[in-house]
Design an enzyme around this catalytic site. Structure first.
Site, PDB file in Angstrom:
ATOM      1  N   CYS A   6       1.413  -1.363  -0.247  1.00  0.00           N
ATOM      2  CA  CYS A   6       0.081  -0.083  -0.201  1.00  0.00           C
ATOM      3  C   CYS A   6       0.956   0.911   0.206  1.00  0.00           C
ATOM      4  CB  CYS A   6      -1.078  -0.284   1.589  1.00  0.00           C
ATOM      5  SG  CYS A   6      -2.379   0.896   0.955  1.00  0.00           S
ATOM      6  N   ASP A 125      -5.776  -2.230  11.696  1.00  0.00           N
ATOM      7  CA  ASP A 125      -4.128  -2.083  11.874  1.00  0.00           C
ATOM      8  C   ASP A 125      -4.270  -0.924  12.992  1.00  0.00           C
ATOM      9  OD1 ASP A 125      -2.005  -0.017  10.933  1.00  0.00           O
ATOM     10  OD2 ASP A 125      -2.883   1.018   9.477  1.00  0.00           O
TER      11      ASP A 125
END
Length: 190
Positions: A6, A125
């Site tokens: 990402c 996360d």
């Protein structure tokens, strides 16, 4: 185990990372991120087997759909406070949805169940002041009690040195890792 890279930003770097054949590549469409691709970004061509994921934070649905169409995104990663209904609306337009949950000492795994029918993946996360890309790891042991039914990814503080430790997370719903700042030479350059 699937790999998502990402925070991709620059065309030459995107093409170089694509040669490593990650399963997913993520592009950040959140203006406050240092990895924001910009208003005029058009994703370069990628091999068909790399799925394109766009990262958004509390964005208007019409804007998400416009950017997704223009960049041939297949997945929409929602990193804000998007509701189950918001996620459902994105899915109804034909996109796979990854709903992000930020983990800290107050996080409870049962809080994710409201999104069970509106997301294709969850991503856990580390909670920070920003929305990801902090390089900080959370306590993965909180995921031991997750019992599905939505498969999940782990993000936050993943580096080449600790990536193998993810294999110690004993949960059948774990599908992969989402790496970002831990593999960068500078923001947006992997």
């Amino acid at each position: 185990m699937k790999l998502k890279v990402c925070g991709m930003k620059y065309a030459d770097n995107i093409r170089e990372v694509a040669k490593l054949s990650p399963d997913f590549m993520g592009f950040i469409f959140y203006p406050r991120s240092e990895r924001y691709v910009g208003e005029d970004f058009i994703c370069p061509d990628l091999p068909f087997y790399i799925r394109r994921s766009g990262v958004f934070v509390n964005e208007e649905i019409d804007k998400v759909l416009h950017i997704a169409s223009r960049n041939k995104l297949e997945m929409i990663q929602l990193h804000g406070s998007e509701s189950p209904d918001y996620c459902r609306q994105i899915r109804e337009k034909g996109f796979h949805v990854t709903k992000v949950f930020l983990v800290d000492e107050l996080f409870t795994i049962s809080s994710v169940t409201l999104w069970n029918s509106s997301a294709d993946f969850f991503l856990f996360d580390t909670r920070t002041e920003g929305h990801g890309g902090s390089g900080k790891k959370f306590d993965w042991s909180v995921l031991a009690s997750y019992d599905g039914p939505v498969p999940f990814f782990i993000a936050g503080g993943l580096t080449p040195e600790n990536l193998r430790d993810v294999l110690d997370v004993s949960n059948p719903w774990l599908r992969g890792v989402d790496v970002n700042s831990g593999i960068e030479v500078s923001p947006g350059i992997k």
